[in-house]
Design an enzyme around this catalytic site. Structure first.
Site, PDB file in Angstrom:
ATOM      1  CE  LYS A 105      -4.347  -1.477   1.998  1.00  0.00           C
ATOM      2  NZ  LYS A 105      -4.141  -2.851   1.540  1.00  0.00           N
ATOM      3  CG  ASP A 142      -2.797  -3.723  -1.843  1.00  0.00           C
ATOM      4  OD1 ASP A 142      -2.747  -4.640  -2.676  1.00  0.00           O
ATOM      5  OD2 ASP A 142      -2.748  -3.911  -0.612  1.00  0.00           O
ATOM      6  CD  GLN A 171      -9.909   0.966  -5.556  1.00  0.00           C
ATOM      7  OE1 GLN A 171      -9.737   2.016  -6.188  1.00  0.00           O
ATOM      8  NE2 GLN A 171      -9.779   0.920  -4.237  1.00  0.00           N
ATOM      9  NE  ARG A 192      -4.142  -8.473  -6.131  1.00  0.00           N
ATOM     10  CZ  ARG A 192      -3.204  -8.239  -5.217  1.00  0.00           C
ATOM     11  NH1 ARG A 192      -3.326  -7.255  -4.361  1.00  0.00           N
ATOM     12  NH2 ARG A 192      -2.119  -8.993  -5.159  1.00  0.00           N
ATOM     13  CE  LYS A 195     -18.453  -7.972  -6.431  1.00  0.00           C
ATOM     14  NZ  LYS A 195     -19.650  -8.487  -5.730  1.00  0.00           N
ATOM     15  N   GLY A 196     -13.645  -3.117  -4.916  1.00  0.00           N
ATOM     16  CA  GLY A 196     -13.316  -1.861  -4.239  1.00  0.00           C
ATOM     17  C   GLY A 196     -13.887  -1.863  -2.838  1.00  0.00           C
ATOM     18  CB  ALA A 197     -12.345  -2.486   0.210  1.00  0.00           C
ATOM     19  CB  THR A 234     -14.289 -11.410  -7.049  1.00  0.00           C
ATOM     20  OG1 THR A 234     -15.606 -11.297  -6.506  1.00  0.00           O
ATOM     21  CG2 THR A 234     -14.286 -12.482  -8.129  1.00  0.00           C
ATOM     22  CG  HIS A 235     -14.047 -13.507  -1.608  1.00  0.00           C
ATOM     23  ND1 HIS A 235     -13.863 -12.165  -1.406  1.00  0.00           N
ATOM     24  CD2 HIS A 235     -12.915 -14.117  -1.196  1.00  0.00           C
ATOM     25  CE1 HIS A 235     -12.670 -11.962  -0.894  1.00  0.00           C
ATOM     26  NE2 HIS A 235     -12.068 -13.125  -0.760  1.00  0.00           N
ATOM     27  NE  ARG A 296      -9.761  -1.574   3.503  1.00  0.00           N
ATOM     28  CZ  ARG A 296      -8.704  -1.062   4.134  1.00  0.00           C
ATOM     29  NH1 ARG A 296      -8.818   0.056   4.825  1.00  0.00           N
ATOM     30  NH2 ARG A 296      -7.528  -1.658   4.061  1.00  0.00           N
TER      31      ARG A 296
HETATM   32  P1  FDA Z   1     -18.856  -9.483  -2.394  1.00  0.00           P
HETATM   33  O1  FDA Z   1     -18.523  -8.495  -1.343  1.00  0.00           O
HETATM   34  O2  FDA Z   1     -20.127  -9.307  -3.145  1.00  0.00           O
HETATM   35  O3  FDA Z   1     -18.809 -10.930  -1.743  1.00  0.00           O
HETATM   36  C1  FDA Z   1     -19.215 -12.092  -2.429  1.00  0.00           C
HETATM   37  C2  FDA Z   1     -19.278 -13.234  -1.423  1.00  0.00           C
HETATM   38  O4  FDA Z   1     -17.968 -13.475  -0.908  1.00  0.00           O
HETATM   39  C3  FDA Z   1     -20.117 -12.923  -0.190  1.00  0.00           C
HETATM   40  O5  FDA Z   1     -21.471 -13.219  -0.401  1.00  0.00           O
HETATM   41  C4  FDA Z   1     -19.476 -13.823   0.850  1.00  0.00           C
HETATM   42  O6  FDA Z   1     -19.882 -15.163   0.667  1.00  0.00           O
HETATM   43  C5  FDA Z   1     -18.009 -13.738   0.488  1.00  0.00           C
HETATM   44  N1  FDA Z   1     -17.328 -12.640   1.205  1.00  0.00           N
HETATM   45  C6  FDA Z   1     -16.908 -11.459   0.689  1.00  0.00           C
HETATM   46  N2  FDA Z   1     -16.318 -10.709   1.630  1.00  0.00           N
HETATM   47  C7  FDA Z   1     -16.372 -11.418   2.774  1.00  0.00           C
HETATM   48  C8  FDA Z   1     -15.916 -11.171   4.097  1.00  0.00           C
HETATM   49  N3  FDA Z   1     -15.290 -10.050   4.423  1.00  0.00           N
HETATM   50  N4  FDA Z   1     -16.142 -12.123   5.049  1.00  0.00           N
HETATM   51  C9  FDA Z   1     -16.750 -13.276   4.715  1.00  0.00           C
HETATM   52  N5  FDA Z   1     -17.206 -13.560   3.465  1.00  0.00           N
HETATM   53  C10 FDA Z   1     -17.021 -12.655   2.506  1.00  0.00           C
HETATM   54  N6  FDA Z   1     -10.047  -3.596  -2.363  1.00  0.00           N
HETATM   55  C11 FDA Z   1      -9.512  -2.377  -2.590  1.00  0.00           C
HETATM   56  O7  FDA Z   1     -10.219  -1.377  -2.532  1.00  0.00           O
HETATM   57  N7  FDA Z   1      -8.176  -2.273  -2.870  1.00  0.00           N
HETATM   58  C12 FDA Z   1      -7.358  -3.346  -2.978  1.00  0.00           C
HETATM   59  O8  FDA Z   1      -6.163  -3.204  -3.240  1.00  0.00           O
HETATM   60  C13 FDA Z   1      -7.923  -4.635  -2.766  1.00  0.00           C
HETATM   61  N8  FDA Z   1      -7.154  -5.759  -2.841  1.00  0.00           N
HETATM   62  C14 FDA Z   1      -7.768  -6.990  -2.834  1.00  0.00           C
HETATM   63  C15 FDA Z   1      -7.022  -8.135  -3.079  1.00  0.00           C
HETATM   64  C16 FDA Z   1      -7.648  -9.362  -3.143  1.00  0.00           C
HETATM   65  C17 FDA Z   1      -6.835 -10.582  -3.457  1.00  0.00           C
HETATM   66  C18 FDA Z   1      -9.058  -9.458  -2.927  1.00  0.00           C
HETATM   67  C19 FDA Z   1      -9.766 -10.775  -3.023  1.00  0.00           C
HETATM   68  C20 FDA Z   1      -9.782  -8.341  -2.626  1.00  0.00           C
HETATM   69  C21 FDA Z   1      -9.151  -7.096  -2.554  1.00  0.00           C
HETATM   70  N9  FDA Z   1      -9.874  -5.945  -2.239  1.00  0.00           N
HETATM   71  C22 FDA Z   1      -9.285  -4.718  -2.447  1.00  0.00           C
HETATM   72  C23 FDA Z   1     -11.223  -6.043  -1.618  1.00  0.00           C
HETATM   73  C24 FDA Z   1     -12.330  -5.990  -2.640  1.00  0.00           C
HETATM   74  O9  FDA Z   1     -12.399  -4.695  -3.212  1.00  0.00           O
HETATM   75  C25 FDA Z   1     -13.696  -6.319  -2.017  1.00  0.00           C
HETATM   76  O10 FDA Z   1     -13.978  -5.384  -1.028  1.00  0.00           O
HETATM   77  C26 FDA Z   1     -13.777  -7.715  -1.422  1.00  0.00           C
HETATM   78  O11 FDA Z   1     -13.105  -8.640  -2.221  1.00  0.00           O
HETATM   79  C27 FDA Z   1     -15.255  -8.171  -1.341  1.00  0.00           C
HETATM   80  O12 FDA Z   1     -15.826  -8.174  -2.619  1.00  0.00           O
HETATM   81  P2  FDA Z   1     -16.172  -9.507  -3.449  1.00  0.00           P
HETATM   82  O13 FDA Z   1     -15.720  -9.285  -4.861  1.00  0.00           O
HETATM   83  O14 FDA Z   1     -15.594 -10.685  -2.800  1.00  0.00           O
HETATM   84  O15 FDA Z   1     -17.735  -9.544  -3.516  1.00  0.00           O
END
Ligand code: FDA
Length: 318
Positions: A105, A142, A171, A192, A195-197, A234-235, A296
């Site tokens: 970061k 990141d 993001q 990478r 979605k964005g956090a 993503t998850h 987050r």
């Molecule tokens: P979504 O939030 O819709 O989740 C889909 C499903 O995944 C959920 O229904 C649940 O089952 C599971 N899940 C997701 N989050 C969970 C949690 N916290 N606890 C338990 N289950 C969960 N963001 C950013 O702004 N800058 C960055 O540099 C990064 N870097 C990064 C690296 C990697 C490897 C990942 C996987 C993610 C990031 N992120 C990030 C975070 C990303 O932006 C996002 O906030 C999270 O991945 C959650 O989004 P999903 O795409 O998983 O979908």
């Protein structure tokens, strides 16, 4: 609006509140939940988690936790943690090219320092990239809140001249990201896509889940059709499935892209993907400055928030 829709912005605001940080980090009940998402406080803790993941066929990217540093000594301290980590990771090498990575970061490396923050962060990142290249470890930068995006991408462009394999995060919730994907989908580019956090205003970011998911699909299509190496972070089951469909349509083999998930989240899905010959990299955070990262993760999932909020009730801190 569902309760999670109201709580999420509140949790994200709390993730930047020093007062909340003091309260939450002192609570004994928080520890168990933190342990689910954070691989321990020290480099040896991180390496233990890394070895377990590598032995299960997954790749790793390790992040030394910390962000929004406003003190040059703290930024230097972060660099020295990365140098220690890299010297230990060299010994964990499985021989599989590209299995080891660190994530940085830039705000932890000094980007938000009032004087010369941009140049200081670039110099610190250069130092880490040099040590990583020497250790055979990849690096990805990141993405943080939108006020840092221009500075971060400009540093990535500069560093890629010396380190062409340097990856960066884009993001999907940012309105600008489709254009950034077009810029960064060229040969050798490791992107990478997540979605964005962070908590972002509507002027720069899509607000609804449906819009963010659509943007993710649009961005992913650009990356998959490009000449770079997409890293599908993503998850979300629908997006994971879509990535497989795009890969087939664009003739990408397993080695031409990878899935990425966070430590402690959807472990069974990570293993399932590996069993179908997909490349999966796990983001492994460690260190004692876990507060922002942890909040987050809570904000992302109503069940995590509910568990955490129950632990705040009087009498629950045993
Ligand atoms: P979504 O939030 O819709 O989740 C889909 C499903 O995944 C959920 O229904 C649940 O089952 C599971 N899940 C997701 N989050 C969970 C949690 N916290 N606890 C338990 N289950 C969960 N963001 C950013 O702004 N800058 C960055 O540099 C990064 N870097 C990064 C690296 C990697 C490897 C990942 C996987 C993610 C990031 N992120 C990030 C975070 C990303 O932006 C996002 O906030 C999270 O991945 C959650 O989004 P999903 O795409 O998983 O979908």
């Amino acid at each position: 609006m569902a309760i999670s829709g109201l709580l999420r912005p509140a949790m994200l605001a709390a993730s930047r509140s020093p007062r909340m940080e003091r309260t939450v980090t002192r609570m004994s009940t928080t520890k168990k939940l933190v342990d689910r998402f954070v691989a321990g406080a020290s480099e040896p803790n991180a390496v233990t988690a890394v070895e377990t993941l590598l032995n299960s066929g997954r790749y790793i990217t390790v992040d030394y936790l910390g962000e929004d540093t406003t003190d040059i000594e703290q930024a230097r301290n972060t660099v020295s943690h990365y140098l220690t980590l890299l010297s230990l990771l060299r010994g964990s090498d499985t021989g599989s090219v590209g299995s080891l990575e660190v994530s940085l970061k830039l705000s932890a490396l000094g980007q938000s320092l009032p004087m010369d923050g941009h140049a200081i962060a670039r110099e610190h990142a250069h130092q880490i990239c040099t040590a990583a290249a020497d250790a055979g470890v990849l690096v990805t930068i990141d993405a943080e809140d939108h006020t840092t995006t221009d500075s971060t991408l400009s540093i990535v462009r500069d560093l890629r001249a010396d380190f062409p394999s340097l990856g960066t995060v884009l993001q999907a919730y940012l309105r600008r990201t489709e254009a950034d994907c077009r810029e960064f989908c060229g040969p050798g580019s490791r992107i990478r896509l997540c979605k964005g956090a962070y908590r972002e205003p509507a002027s720069v970011a899509y607000q609804s889940r449906a819009e963010v998911d659509q943007s993710y699909l649009d961005c992913l299509r650009i990356l998959m059709n490009g000449d770079g190496y997409p890293m599908v972070a993503t998850h979300d089951p629908a997006l994971i499935e879509a990535a497989g469909v795009f890969a087939t349509a664009t003739g990408r083999k397993s080695a031409d892209f990878e899935f990425q998930m966070l430590y402690g989240i959807r472990d069974a899905e990570q293993r399932r993907l590996v069993s179908t010959e997909r490349h999966v990299r796990v983001y492994v955070p460690y260190g004692d400055q876990w507060y922002g990262y942890f909040m987050r993760r809570l904000a992302e999932r109503p069940a995590n928030m509910a568990f955490f909020l129950r632990s705040l009730r009087p009498g629950s801190q045993r």
